[in-house]
Design an enzyme around this catalytic site. Sequence first.
Site, mmCIF file in Angstrom:
data_model
loop_
_atom_site.group_PDB
_atom_site.id
_atom_site.type_symbol
_atom_site.label_atom_id
_atom_site.label_comp_id
_atom_site.label_asym_id
_atom_site.label_seq_id
_atom_site.Cartn_x
_atom_site.Cartn_y
_atom_site.Cartn_z
ATOM 1 N N HIS A 90 13.251 45.520 -97.177
ATOM 2 C CA HIS A 90 13.396 44.074 -97.126
ATOM 3 C C HIS A 90 14.844 43.599 -97.148
ATOM 4 C CE1 HIS A 90 12.690 39.852 -98.662
ATOM 5 N NE2 HIS A 90 11.727 39.939 -97.777
ATOM 6 N N ARG B 153 12.922 46.948 -89.687
ATOM 7 C CA ARG B 153 11.613 47.336 -90.212
ATOM 8 C C ARG B 153 10.473 46.989 -89.261
ATOM 9 N NH1 ARG B 153 9.940 43.662 -94.731
ATOM 10 N NH2 ARG B 153 8.753 42.573 -93.135
ATOM 11 N N ASN C 195 -2.031 42.713 -93.195
ATOM 12 C CA ASN C 195 -1.070 42.372 -92.149
ATOM 13 C C ASN C 195 -1.765 41.755 -90.943
ATOM 14 O OD1 ASN C 195 1.054 43.357 -93.644
ATOM 15 N ND2 ASN C 195 1.294 45.239 -92.468
ATOM 16 N N HIS D 61 15.338 29.164 -97.241
ATOM 17 C CA HIS D 61 15.034 30.583 -97.398
ATOM 18 C C HIS D 61 16.175 31.339 -98.081
ATOM 19 C CE1 HIS D 61 13.962 34.706 -95.707
ATOM 20 N NE2 HIS D 61 12.819 34.310 -96.232
#
Length: 696
Positions: free
Chosen positions: A598, A570, A51, A441
């Site tokens: 997600h 999140r 990350n 997307h």
Amino acid sequence: MKDTLPRETANNYLNRDLSWVEFNWRVLEEAQDPNTPLLERVKFLSIVSSNLDEFMSVRVAGVKDQLKAGHTKKDFTSYTPAGLFKRIMKRSSKMVAEQYKTYREILRQLTKEGIIFTSYEDLNTTQRHAMDVYYHDIVFPVLTPMAVDQSRPFPLVHTQALYLAVVLMKDGDDPDDEPYFAILQVPSNLSRYITVPGRTNSKKQEFILMEELIEQHIHTMFSGYTPISVSAFRLTRNADLTLNEEGAEDLLEEIEKELHRRRWGAPVRLEVQKGIHPYALEQLKEEFEITDNIFEIDGPLDLSFFMKLAGSLQGHDHLRYKPIRPVYPQEFMDTEDLFTTLRHREVLVYHPYESFDAVTDFICQAAYDPHVLAIKMTLYRVSGNSPLIQGLARAAESGKQVTVVVELKARFDEERNIAWARKLEKSGCHVVYGLVGLKTHAKITLVVRQEPDGLRRYVHVGTGNYNDNTAKLYTDVGFFTSNKVIGEDASALFNEVTGYSAPHNWKAFGVAPTDLMDKLFDKIRREARNAAEGKPARIVAKFNSLSNQQMVDELYAASQAGVKIDLIVRGVCCLKPGVPGLSENITVRSIVDRFLEHSRIFYFENAGDTEIYIASADWMTRNLTRRVELMCPVFDKDIKNSLINILDLYLKDNVKARSLQPNGLYEHVRSDGEPPLRSQFEAMRISSWKTTVRES
């Protein structure tokens, strides 16, 4: 541990990048949690590194670009680039120090379990001999020492690759002479950790890191010179692609060129081994022209290798979560013809608790069905050996009209998507690379089928990518339907992306960048009006990030009108919840657990006539204004209830949920005497119950 002092709260917004840092802290907390199985803690520790790599190469790179350009204007969270960079460095440095403190604790726990990272000095004679042979036979042939001097300029250092900086003296030289300097790359195509042969009568597993083995044999690379110091270093470069799509005759070729140029991206971060020789550090700082983002690491650089280790160790299943076995959706279990089922009902699939095989079967059945005329699909990120690609290729080869919108600009997946695009084109698929200036997307598949009563459209809409690997690791929902209105909107969406169609008057969908943000604003404002009129008003929204200022302001206004708002976010959140007079009716919670949250699910009370949507879009500026995104309504009452139940699970989580405070810090949600409820584990339990019912 994290600091607990309130940070700067100069206005009504939290900074996006600092909010992301707090998200990575939450990931680190999972690595620290003694209730998490040990090898799962190892994985979380690895994820912290991965990350941070992406954050540095993209977000911090952007801040440094602003600094280089001389920008001094404050953003809407009241940070100048210089102030933000300083704060990011302070928080990130603390995080890295805590990460390596956690690393040392995890190593101690691994040692207790017989999984040992050892040093060369601690090996016995037999083990040393085995490592010497491995070095000379396997490692040495692929090493390339690269000297740096007047005749040999500094070689290209690849981003995020591991290198050794070597300081040397020539045999016979005066010790006061300037030393020699060389670098060599630790081979990335060999395992970072090497299995050491076991000791006699020992069941312990021992490993040695590649860089330590090389350091022990560094003299073999520089005959006639004496190594004074060997230290690991690692450079992170700016990884953001800068594309001139308007001037690119072939977007695929333009992206390939840009990927090649990425190797020379501006240096953003330098990581060096603690105790690095001052001369080596000076050489690196001078070459990379970097002075303000240097991390001195007390341990191995780049802990992302831990992910592979945690997955490959044999005989330690008790240190892992029990494997999840996704169940096949009950609605499809008693038929070999998914279209027959979908003619009469809609189906919701909840990954990873329910199997992604349903999506694969939908595509593959369409590929082989002689009545299917056309398949249209968006691909953003796909797996390395995707069965979907095989199905689409088979459909095209059999004469069906197959159109695939491949997003070549999916960050860090560009090369893979280029390869898939070429394969699909060779099989006869029409491959479209989306709209200029926009990433596609949206996650949608349209199947057009000839049936006795005419053409019928079958649609799958998802919140996650068409990736069978990540579908086992991410929580997402997918929705199958043959609803006529949704089918018509799906056709219009593909026509708009692949052709010259004018923006459509959507009957069901909300589509970015044309109208999704306005539709969301309208629904939020409607809830505010209903609250003001005393009607039922509530918003529950689950997504990954919230950073659009207008969206935050709309939610503030709704809160002030009396709307109860629960956000399940999140990662990044720029909204401050619970501020009197501003957001006292808003709660924000984040759940970091075994699976990556997600899914995007939006609930609007609508005065009792509840509306539920699933979407591909987070509530970020990029999603709402610079991407082709899709929000799809759910009309079926049972599926609405299923989605409400999913949201309710997250809102009841009192084990892994953390609540955002107005100062930007997160606190674990207290149970207040309630029995523990862990949303992801409860979802798995419900999935198991479904399986039992089906088999009985």
